[in-house]
Design a protein around this motif. Structure first.
Motif, short mmCIF file in Angstrom:
data_model
loop_
_atom_site.label_atom_id
_atom_site.label_comp_id
_atom_site.label_asym_id
_atom_site.label_seq_id
_atom_site.Cartn_x
_atom_site.Cartn_y
_atom_site.Cartn_z
N ILE A 6 0.85 -1.20 0.00
CA ILE A 6 0.00 0.00 0.00
C ILE A 6 0.88 1.25 0.00
O ILE A 6 0.64 2.20 -0.74
CB ILE A 6 -0.97 -0.01 1.20
CG1 ILE A 6 -1.99 -1.12 1.03
CG2 ILE A 6 -1.67 1.33 1.34
CD1 ILE A 6 -2.89 -1.33 2.22
N LEU A 7 1.91 1.24 0.81
CA LEU A 7 2.85 2.37 0.88
C LEU A 7 3.56 2.56 -0.45
O LEU A 7 3.74 3.69 -0.94
CB LEU A 7 3.85 2.15 2.01
CG LEU A 7 4.76 3.31 2.36
CD1 LEU A 7 3.96 4.53 2.78
CD2 LEU A 7 5.71 2.92 3.47
N GLY A 8 3.96 1.50 -1.10
CA GLY A 8 4.62 1.57 -2.39
C GLY A 8 3.70 2.11 -3.48
O GLY A 8 4.10 2.93 -4.32
N ILE A 14 1.87 9.20 -6.00
CA ILE A 14 2.30 10.59 -5.75
C ILE A 14 3.38 10.99 -6.75
O ILE A 14 3.33 12.07 -7.35
CB ILE A 14 2.77 10.76 -4.30
CG1 ILE A 14 1.58 10.62 -3.35
CG2 ILE A 14 3.46 12.11 -4.10
CD1 ILE A 14 1.95 10.59 -1.89
N ALA A 15 4.37 10.13 -6.94
CA ALA A 15 5.46 10.42 -7.87
C ALA A 15 4.93 10.56 -9.29
O ALA A 15 5.35 11.46 -10.04
CB ALA A 15 6.52 9.32 -7.80
N ALA A 16 4.00 9.73 -9.68
CA ALA A 16 3.44 9.79 -11.03
C ALA A 16 2.63 11.08 -11.22
O ALA A 16 2.72 11.74 -12.27
CB ALA A 16 2.56 8.56 -11.29
N SER A 17 1.85 11.48 -10.20
CA SER A 17 1.07 12.72 -10.34
C SER A 17 1.98 13.94 -10.39
O SER A 17 1.72 14.89 -11.14
CB SER A 17 0.04 12.82 -9.22
OG SER A 17 0.68 12.94 -7.98
N ILE A 18 3.06 13.93 -9.62
CA ILE A 18 4.02 15.04 -9.68
C ILE A 18 4.67 15.09 -11.05
O ILE A 18 4.80 16.16 -11.65
CB ILE A 18 5.08 14.90 -8.56
CG1 ILE A 18 4.44 15.17 -7.20
CG2 ILE A 18 6.25 15.86 -8.80
CD1 ILE A 18 5.36 14.89 -6.04
N LEU A 19 5.06 13.96 -11.56
CA LEU A 19 5.70 13.91 -12.87
C LEU A 19 4.75 14.38 -13.97
O LEU A 19 5.14 15.16 -14.84
CB LEU A 19 6.17 12.47 -13.15
CG LEU A 19 6.93 12.25 -14.44
CD1 LEU A 19 8.23 13.04 -14.42
CD2 LEU A 19 7.21 10.78 -14.66
N VAL A 20 3.51 13.97 -13.93
CA VAL A 20 2.53 14.34 -14.96
C VAL A 20 2.23 15.84 -14.89
O VAL A 20 2.15 16.52 -15.91
CB VAL A 20 1.24 13.50 -14.82
CG1 VAL A 20 0.13 14.06 -15.68
CG2 VAL A 20 1.51 12.05 -15.18
N THR A 21 2.05 16.39 -13.70
CA THR A 21 1.69 17.80 -13.58
C THR A 21 2.86 18.74 -13.80
O THR A 21 2.67 19.90 -14.13
CB THR A 21 1.06 18.10 -12.20
OG1 THR A 21 2.00 17.74 -11.17
CG2 THR A 21 -0.23 17.35 -12.02
N SER A 22 4.08 18.27 -13.63
CA SER A 22 5.23 19.16 -13.79
C SER A 22 5.83 19.11 -15.19
O SER A 22 6.79 19.80 -15.47
CB SER A 22 6.31 18.80 -12.76
OG SER A 22 6.83 17.52 -13.03
N CYS A 23 5.26 18.36 -16.10
CA CYS A 23 5.82 18.23 -17.43
C CYS A 23 5.39 19.34 -18.38
O CYS A 23 5.87 19.40 -19.50
CB CYS A 23 5.44 16.88 -18.04
SG CYS A 23 6.31 15.52 -17.24
N LYS A 24 4.50 20.23 -17.97
CA LYS A 24 3.99 21.25 -18.87
C LYS A 24 5.06 22.29 -19.21
O LYS A 24 5.22 22.65 -20.35
CB LYS A 24 2.79 21.94 -18.25
CG LYS A 24 1.58 21.04 -18.14
CD LYS A 24 0.43 21.74 -17.50
CE LYS A 24 -0.72 20.76 -17.34
NZ LYS A 24 -1.83 21.35 -16.63
N ASP A 25 5.75 22.80 -18.23
CA ASP A 25 6.77 23.84 -18.47
C ASP A 25 8.00 23.50 -17.65
O ASP A 25 7.97 23.52 -16.43
CB ASP A 25 6.21 25.21 -18.06
CG ASP A 25 7.16 26.35 -18.38
OD1 ASP A 25 8.26 26.09 -18.90
OD2 ASP A 25 6.80 27.51 -18.10
N LYS A 26 9.08 23.21 -18.34
CA LYS A 26 10.30 22.78 -17.65
C LYS A 26 10.88 23.89 -16.76
O LYS A 26 11.55 23.63 -15.78
CB LYS A 26 11.36 22.35 -18.67
CG LYS A 26 10.96 21.17 -19.50
CD LYS A 26 10.99 19.91 -18.69
CE LYS A 26 10.70 18.72 -19.59
NZ LYS A 26 10.39 17.54 -18.88
N ARG A 27 10.61 25.18 -17.13
CA ARG A 27 11.16 26.30 -16.35
C ARG A 27 10.32 26.61 -15.11
O ARG A 27 10.77 27.28 -14.21
CB ARG A 27 11.25 27.55 -17.21
CG ARG A 27 12.17 27.38 -18.41
CD ARG A 27 12.07 28.54 -19.35
NE ARG A 27 10.71 28.54 -19.91
CZ ARG A 27 10.14 29.56 -20.51
NH1 ARG A 27 10.78 30.67 -20.65
NH2 ARG A 27 8.91 29.48 -20.98
#
Length: 191
Positions: A6-8, A14-27
């Motif tokens: 469950i923890l994994g 969380i890591a996947a949602s951060i990666l998906v939401t931060s891919c719009k603008d690298k700066r």
């Protein structure tokens, strides 16, 4: 084992949602410190504005309003206005040494290029071929009469509106500064 699984899964989500939401603008850091600087709520002057009946954002001030610090000069830029100002308008600034010195500095900066340091109509502009204005002490006004007899109102009217080749100095000199120049011109009339 269930707890680790469950923890994994949670960490992966969380890591996947951060990666998906931060891919719009690298700066972009994702932080926005002053959103109103990017997306302001005020209308630009040239935009349509539904808040006003005419639909314009840039509105004309209401009739009769006067800007802060504005001093009205109710004499038109005509010969009649000039003659009326001659009789009615008087310098209300006290004749102090400070006002005289300020008038001298203002005269030297704004007037002497044409009129000359001593008001003889021999300024630097004249030396380069521009028509000479009349001397304050010996010349004749283009509007009639001797320059040495110009009143407070005539000088102030001329500074405000200009005459002949001389343009208006209303935008360069405040009303109080114009009165200081008037006082100094009276001194030059006696030289």
């Amino acid at each position: 084992m269930n707890k680790i699984k469950i923890l994994g899964i949670t960490a992966f989500s969380i890591a996947a949602s951060i990666l998906v939401t931060s891919c719009k603008d690298k700066r972009s850091t994702g932080w926005e410190y002053a959103p109103n600087m990017y997306r302001h709520i005020a209308y630009d002057p040239d935009q349509a504005n539904p808040n006003f009946a005419d639909g314009k954002t840039a509105q004309v001030p209401p009739k009769g309003t006067i800007p802060v610090g504005f001093v009205r000069f109710d004499f038109p830029n005509t010969k009649g206005g000039y003659d009326s100002a001659s009789v009615v308008v008087k310098n209300l600034l006290p004749a102090t040494k400070k006002n005289f010195e300020d008038g001298k500095v203002l005269y030297e900066h704004f007037c002497s290029p044409c009129h000359g340091i001593k008001g003889e109509g021999d300024g630097l502009v004249v030396a380069h071929g521009y028509p000479a204005p009349p001397s304050y002490s010996k010349g004749q006004s283009s509007r009639g009469g001797a320059m040495k007899d110009l009143t407070d109102g005539k000088i102030y009217h001329t500074i405000t509106y200009g005459v002949n080749a001389m343009g208006s100095y209303a935008s360069q000199l405040s009303p109080q500064e114009r009165w200081k120049v008037v006082a100094y011109v009276h001194h030059l009339q006696t030289l």
